[in-house]
Design a protein around this motif. Structure first.
Motif, mmCIF file in Angstrom:
data_model
loop_
_atom_site.group_PDB
_atom_site.id
_atom_site.type_symbol
_atom_site.label_atom_id
_atom_site.label_comp_id
_atom_site.label_asym_id
_atom_site.label_seq_id
_atom_site.Cartn_x
_atom_site.Cartn_y
_atom_site.Cartn_z
ATOM 1 N N GLN A 136 0.843 -1.192 0.000
ATOM 2 C CA GLN A 136 0.000 0.000 0.000
ATOM 3 C C GLN A 136 0.879 1.244 0.000
ATOM 4 N N VAL A 137 0.681 2.110 -0.984
ATOM 5 C CA VAL A 137 1.500 3.315 -1.112
ATOM 6 C C VAL A 137 1.126 4.305 -0.016
ATOM 7 N N LEU A 138 2.105 4.652 0.826
ATOM 8 C CA LEU A 138 1.891 5.578 1.937
ATOM 9 C C LEU A 138 2.136 7.017 1.523
ATOM 10 N N TYR A 139 3.194 7.238 0.766
ATOM 11 C CA TYR A 139 3.437 8.556 0.187
ATOM 12 C C TYR A 139 4.380 8.417 -0.991
ATOM 13 N N VAL A 140 4.372 9.444 -1.833
ATOM 14 C CA VAL A 140 5.204 9.473 -3.033
ATOM 15 C C VAL A 140 6.109 10.695 -2.929
ATOM 16 N N LEU A 141 7.403 10.497 -3.118
ATOM 17 C CA LEU A 141 8.344 11.608 -3.015
ATOM 18 C C LEU A 141 8.104 12.601 -4.144
ATOM 19 N N PRO A 142 7.914 13.886 -3.815
ATOM 20 C CA PRO A 142 7.709 14.888 -4.861
ATOM 21 C C PRO A 142 8.878 14.921 -5.842
ATOM 22 N N ASN A 143 8.541 15.072 -7.124
ATOM 23 C CA ASN A 143 9.530 15.185 -8.212
ATOM 24 C C ASN A 143 10.285 13.887 -8.479
ATOM 25 N N SER A 144 9.847 12.780 -7.886
ATOM 26 C CA SER A 144 10.486 11.492 -8.109
ATOM 27 C C SER A 144 9.914 10.839 -9.363
ATOM 28 N N PRO A 145 10.567 9.761 -9.853
ATOM 29 C CA PRO A 145 10.001 9.041 -10.999
ATOM 30 C C PRO A 145 8.578 8.554 -10.755
ATOM 31 N N ALA A 146 8.275 8.101 -9.531
ATOM 32 C CA ALA A 146 6.930 7.620 -9.230
ATOM 33 C C ALA A 146 5.904 8.740 -9.289
#
Length: 483
Positions: A136-146
């Motif tokens: 489960q995705v908790l957070y996504v790093l800003p400006n990252s590939p994801a």
């Protein structure tokens, strides 16, 4: 042999203390880049280096075997020296020391730099009794590939590169060092997890994560509430000698102060720790009636090294005091709310323990990781040995002498993260919503009822970062001494 030690404190987090150490090892060795399959001679060179430093600095150095096997591969040799935790035989034992082949990679990770897609997640068994796993995705790093690929908090990964995640393959699929991923997604439908035909492809890259994730100010029920999501105690990016990230925290609290914030919600639910200097910086912005004369925490080192350190540097060596901060909002606060999960560790737990003597700290969420001991990064400064190790070297105590959280802090208010996650900062998000309820006495309107999460956790991606729990001690002056 000259070693660099970056000293850390209790948990998954501390501030960086660099000590240039001339150890009692005078033998000059040839350049060794050891691997697990190295020769016996190479192993002995590295193992002797490990043994010497462990006998000097390890918190449980009196428990090291008298005649360890110097022919073992370095990682196995290191493990053979540990006073390892056992719930029955050694409940006071070591759960946190570790070693890595590449000291540069270790140092980069401690500063938030790693090869990553930018997705941070928790792993769960898909259902009770199943061997299938979801992330489960908790957070996504800003400006990252994801982030560029469209990942968002709450997405559920059930497949990687066409393979269903299971208990036997999830580690190799997610952590094997590959860089190209096709993530197959699932979603909740009528309270059941259902695979979809949606897939997101992402290529991992070397990425510097900014630990200052987000901040907001809410005006609720006559209260002005400051909210900060902080995901790692790191003063600056890798290879920087500055304090860029600490400066961002200072600016946020300057804004909080200007806006008259009188309640604070500190979101450390995904913060595994970091540098004690950054932890002290944050605590000094929050604490009520704190200044450079007040003790934030105290360290206890092993009994053989303590007399030397005390003789050379005095009692102040073992103390981390608060620092004077013009941006401190403590005069407007009676309490602080800290959002926690099992990913809240080390320097994050230090915040909870260190502030409690000075103000009410209310924790909301689930039980924290439980790391009240600290480690140091030991590397060979000569470059002859490429390994880096992170042995536990001290235990931490707050100003009242308290250090009773080796099993974690049980939350004052327990709230599980649901299976259908709302964005961080949304006032209807489960943990933040509970904090606002505690502050103003009534819940804000929810968009929808949260889907309960009764799944069994298998850990998280951020708990694997640089050992999953660190506290690093920072000192302004580099000291040279001979033991």
């Amino acid at each position: 042999m000259k070693n660099t030690l970056r000293l850390k404190t209790a948990g998954w987090g501390m501030a960086l203390l660099s000590i240039w150490l001339l150890s009692s090892c005078n033998k000059q060795t040839d350049l060794v880049t050891p691997t697990a399959t190295g020769t016996t001679s190479d192993n002995q060179t590295v193992d002797n280096w490990i043994l010497e430093n462990m006998r000097e600095y390890y918190y449980w150095n009196d428990k090291i075997p008298a005649t360890p096997d110097l022919t073992l591969a370095p990682s196995d040799f290191f493990e053979s020296l540990l006073y390892s935790f056992d719930a029955t035989l050694r409940p006071d034992g070591d759960r946190f020391s570790w070693i890595e082949e590449n000291a540069d990679d270790l140092s980069a990770s401690l500063s938030g730099e790693s090869t990553t897609t930018g997705v941070e997640f928790t792993l769960y068994l898909r259902s009770q009794g199943s061997t299938n796993v979801i992330a489960q995705v908790l957070y996504v790093l800003p400006n990252s590939p994801a982030a560029a690929a469209g990942f968002k908090r709450g997405d559920i990964i059930s497949k990687v590169n066409g393979q269903t995640l299971t208990t036997s393959n999830y580690a190799s699929l997610l952590y094997s060092g590959g860089t190209s991923f096709a993530f197959g997604l699932a979603e909740v439908q009528n309270s059941a997890l259902v695979d979809t035909d949606k897939s997101i492809s992402v290529t991992a890259t070397t990425f510097q994560a900014n630990p200052v994730f987000m901040d907001s100010v809410y005006n609720v029920g006559g209260k002005t509430v400051g909210y900060l999501v902080y995901n790692q105690f790191v003063p600056a990016p890798n290879n920087s000698t500055g304090s860029e990230y600490d400066d961002q925290i200072d600016a946020i609290f300057s804004n909080f102060k200007a806006k008259g914030v009188n309640e604070l919600v500190l979101d450390l639910r995904y913060n595994p720790g970091g540098y004690t200097s950054s932890s002290a910086n944050l605590a000094s912005l929050i604490g009520k009636n704190v200044d450079q004369t007040k003790v934030y925490f105290r360290e206890e080192w092993n009994t053989s090294l303590t007399p030397y350190l005390k003789q050379q540097y005095g009692d102040e060596f073992f103390l981390q005091r608060f620092v004077n901060k013009s941006q401190n909002i403590g005069s407007n606060l009676q309490r602080v709310f800290v959002l926690t999960t099992e990913g809240t560790a080390s320097a994050s737990e230090l915040i909870i323990n260190g502030l409690r003597p000075y103000m009410t700290v209310t924790t909301i969420g689930t039980t924290t990781y439980g790391k009240n001991v600290g480690s140091i990064t030991i590397v060979d400064d000569s470059g002859k040995i490429k390994w880096g190790m992170q042995p536990i070297v001290f235990k931490s105590f707050n100003s009242l002498g308290q250090s009773d959280y080796s099993s974690g802090f049980t939350p004052n208010v327990e709230v599980q993260e649901p299976i259908n996650l709302l964005p961080l900062g949304d006032v209807n998000e489960a943990l933040l919503n509970e904090a606002l309820f505690q502050i103003v006495g009534s819940r804000t309107a929810r968009r929808a009822a949260a889907e309960p999460n009764h799944l069994t956790s298998l850990g998280s991606s951020f708990q694997r970062k640089a050992g999953g729990g660190r506290m690093i001690k920072n000192m302004l002056n580099v000291k040279t001494f001979k033991l």
